[in-house]
Design a protein around this motif. Structure first.
Motif, PDB file in Angstrom:
ATOM      1  N   LYS A 116      42.330 -60.558 -12.901  1.00  0.00           N
ATOM      2  CA  LYS A 116      41.834 -61.835 -13.443  1.00  0.00           C
ATOM      3  C   LYS A 116      41.870 -62.953 -12.390  1.00  0.00           C
ATOM      4  N   LYS A 117      42.581 -62.715 -11.281  1.00  0.00           N
ATOM      5  CA  LYS A 117      42.651 -63.753 -10.238  1.00  0.00           C
ATOM      6  C   LYS A 117      41.657 -63.508  -9.103  1.00  0.00           C
ATOM      7  N   LEU A 118      40.821 -62.508  -9.236  1.00  0.00           N
ATOM      8  CA  LEU A 118      39.849 -62.216  -8.186  1.00  0.00           C
ATOM      9  C   LEU A 118      38.711 -63.237  -8.211  1.00  0.00           C
ATOM     10  N   SER A 119      38.156 -63.517  -7.038  1.00  0.00           N
ATOM     11  CA  SER A 119      36.989 -64.409  -6.987  1.00  0.00           C
ATOM     12  C   SER A 119      35.763 -63.634  -7.471  1.00  0.00           C
ATOM     13  N   MET A 120      34.647 -64.338  -7.666  1.00  0.00           N
ATOM     14  CA  MET A 120      33.430 -63.674  -8.156  1.00  0.00           C
ATOM     15  C   MET A 120      32.977 -62.561  -7.205  1.00  0.00           C
ATOM     16  N   GLY A 121      33.016 -62.873  -5.905  1.00  0.00           N
ATOM     17  CA  GLY A 121      32.602 -61.889  -4.908  1.00  0.00           C
ATOM     18  C   GLY A 121      33.505 -60.660  -4.937  1.00  0.00           C
ATOM     19  N   GLU A 122      34.811 -60.905  -5.051  1.00  0.00           N
ATOM     20  CA  GLU A 122      35.762 -59.781  -5.084  1.00  0.00           C
ATOM     21  C   GLU A 122      35.564 -58.925  -6.335  1.00  0.00           C
ATOM     22  N   GLN A 123      35.222 -59.602  -7.432  1.00  0.00           N
ATOM     23  CA  GLN A 123      34.948 -58.846  -8.665  1.00  0.00           C
ATOM     24  C   GLN A 123      33.747 -57.922  -8.475  1.00  0.00           C
ATOM     25  N   LYS A 124      32.711 -58.452  -7.825  1.00  0.00           N
ATOM     26  CA  LYS A 124      31.517 -57.630  -7.560  1.00  0.00           C
ATOM     27  C   LYS A 124      31.883 -56.436  -6.691  1.00  0.00           C
ATOM     28  N   ILE A 125      32.689 -56.704  -5.669  1.00  0.00           N
ATOM     29  CA  ILE A 125      33.095 -55.629  -4.756  1.00  0.00           C
ATOM     30  C   ILE A 125      33.852 -54.549  -5.527  1.00  0.00           C
ATOM     31  N   LEU A 126      34.766 -54.986  -6.393  1.00  0.00           N
ATOM     32  CA  LEU A 126      35.564 -54.025  -7.155  1.00  0.00           C
ATOM     33  C   LEU A 126      34.677 -53.176  -8.074  1.00  0.00           C
TER      34      LEU A 126
END
Lengths: 226, 256
Positions: A116-126
């Motif tokens: 839940k603390k990931l940035s938008m870009g990191e969420q996409k990467i994940l």
């Protein structure tokens, strides 16, 4: 070999999305799915992934061999990245934890970080990492690029090259056409609710001497709104 | 199935600990007060929170279906039945263990008071708080189990109705027809479970199954309509409400 050959008719309440549209997907190819906003790219991917209640006829691929990347994050908020990867390793027999950890390191993501603390870009990467870590036959990727930096773009493409073989098919819905243009062999252009045009990317470049992105802009300029 | 339970338990463990800790602190704060009303209130709190927890969990699972969270297990190497049973057992384990821990603490408190103060007074006046077990008949020790079974009954009925509704929708039935069919199925479940309770009561009277839901023995239509107004039926009404929301918001194909 065709893995999908079907005619789709699909509508949401008050909105017709596809009407008798023919679609044909060959095995072992990389497709770019392009079209204007709201034309049905995500819907088509959800239909192919069998998330919407629609009985698509799939050949050579069973339902569990489809790996779908949704455009938004879908995981339980209590999880850390490593918990999520272990969850997939536990519950999906075709998930490769080693592959995921290798690329997690390349993306410079901390495995102990809360999702839940990931940035938008990191969420996409994940999302992308999980989708590609499955050893599937059909990969359906919805908007991988927004919010992702240039170095990670490169890793995205390398991941596809690493995963690719002649039994695997990729369909990538994106607006950043240039990023995948050289990888893709075909492009599926949604022109309206009645037409999905399938064109070879080489053919576009050789016959009209335009990049896929420029061709798309030219074509869509003359397509009437539905 | 165990894998599903493992991850689903972790999902709700924070809420569970907060509820448990909150209730325990509430019990311990007034440890030396001897007001009878407090013990009746404590018993009601345990009942309400247990039922509330059960309903909260089923609503969360139904709402998951609207969101992309359903994708987590969709392409997994688990069958739908394993996923369903995993989630069902998670719910039962959470509200069941909560109920048993709280009943144990509640009775421990009563027992300590009995040792130091006046159990006879308590025993005479706690007849209506059916979680107070000390010094009573064997069958009363089963009351927490009955409450647990009652919640399980409600959860399974709701899950079954929702499952049938979803299947019918997938098969392209109209939403209103689905709701009517679900309603009829819930009626059949009521009749069957009433009959089952009656049979159990006759064959195993010492277990006192009459406390398991549905308590009213309805065999006629009129009685059934009375049952609709019972507490369990409120849960069913809640499900209809959720189904209606789903009907309004659900995207569907009409030309397939």
């Amino acid at each position: 070999m065709e893995i999908i050959k079907d005619t789709i008719t699909f509508m949401y309440p008050n909105k017709l999305v596809f009407e008798n549209v023919e679609i044909k997907i060959n095995q072992g190819e990389i497709y770019l799915l392009i079209g204007r906003n709201g034309c049905g790219k995500s819907t088509l991917l959800r239909l192919l992934a069998k998330i919407e209640p629609y009985q698509f006829k799939l050949h050579l691929v069973n339902e569990k061999e489809i790996s779908y990347m949704p455009s938004d994050l879908v995981y339980y908020s209590y999880m850390k990245i490593i918990d999520l990867l272990k969850f997939y390793d536990d519950t999906h027999h075709n998930f490769s934890l080693d592959f995921a950890l290798k690329y997690l390191d390349e993306f410079k993501l901390n495995p102990k970080q809360k999702i839940k603390k990931l940035s938008m870009g990191e969420q996409k990467i994940l999302n992308y990492l999980i989708c590609l870590s499955k050893n599937a036959k059909l990969y359906l990727i919805d908007e991988p690029f927004p919010y992702v930096d240039l170095l990670n773009d490169e890793i995205f493409r390398n991941m596809i090259i690493n995963r690719y073989d002649e039994t695997k098919t990729f369909i990538i819905a994106t607006h950043q056409i240039n990023e995948f243009e050289k990888l893709a062999s075909y492009c599926l252009l949604i022109k309206g609710y009645k037409t999905i045009e399938c064109l070879s990317t080489d053919e576009i470049r050789s016959t009209v001497s335009l990049s896929v992105e420029d061709y798309f802009k030219e074509v869509m300029r003359y397509v009437k709104g539905d | 199935m165990l894998k599903v339970i493992k991850y689903e338990l972790r999902r709700f463990v924070n809420l569970y600990i907060i509820l448990l800790a909150g209730c325990l602190i509430f019990f311990l704060l007034d440890f030396n007060k001897h007001l009878l009303m407090l013990y009746q209130l404590h018993a009601s709190i345990i009942e309400i929170i247990t039922t509330g927890l059960a309903l909260y969990l089923i609503i969360i699972y139904i709402l998951d279906d609207y969101k992309n969270k359903k994708l987590l297990y969709q392409k997994a190497s688990l069958t739908k039945t394993q996923e369903f049973l995993g989630k069902l057992f998670t719910m039962i384990m959470l509200f069941g263990s909560y109920l048993f821990i709280m009943t144990f603490v509640y009775n421990l408190k009563l027992y300590i008071l009995y040792k130091h103060h006046y159990l006879e007074y308590l025993r005479l006046n706690l007849d209506h708080t059916y979680l107070a077990l000390i010094g009573r008949d064997f069958k009363e020790w089963l009351y927490p189990l009955h409450l647990c079974l009652k919640n399980t009954y409600t959860i399974v009925t709701l899950a079954l109705m929702y499952g049938i509704f979803t299947k019918l929708r997938e098969k392209r039935y109209d939403s209103y027809n689905c709701i009517v069919i679900c309603f009829l199925i819930s009626a059949i479940i009521y009749y069957l479970s009433n009959y089952l309770v009656k049979l159990l009561d006759e064959t195993l009277p010492f277990l006192d199954f009459s406390y398991i839901t549905p308590r009213l023995r309805a065999f006629g239509l009129e009685d059934y309509l009375v049952n609709i107004l019972s507490v369990n039926s409120l849960a069913v009404v809640l499900l209809y409400f959720i189904i209606m929301i789903k009907f309004i918001t659900k995207k569907r194909s009409d030309n397939q």
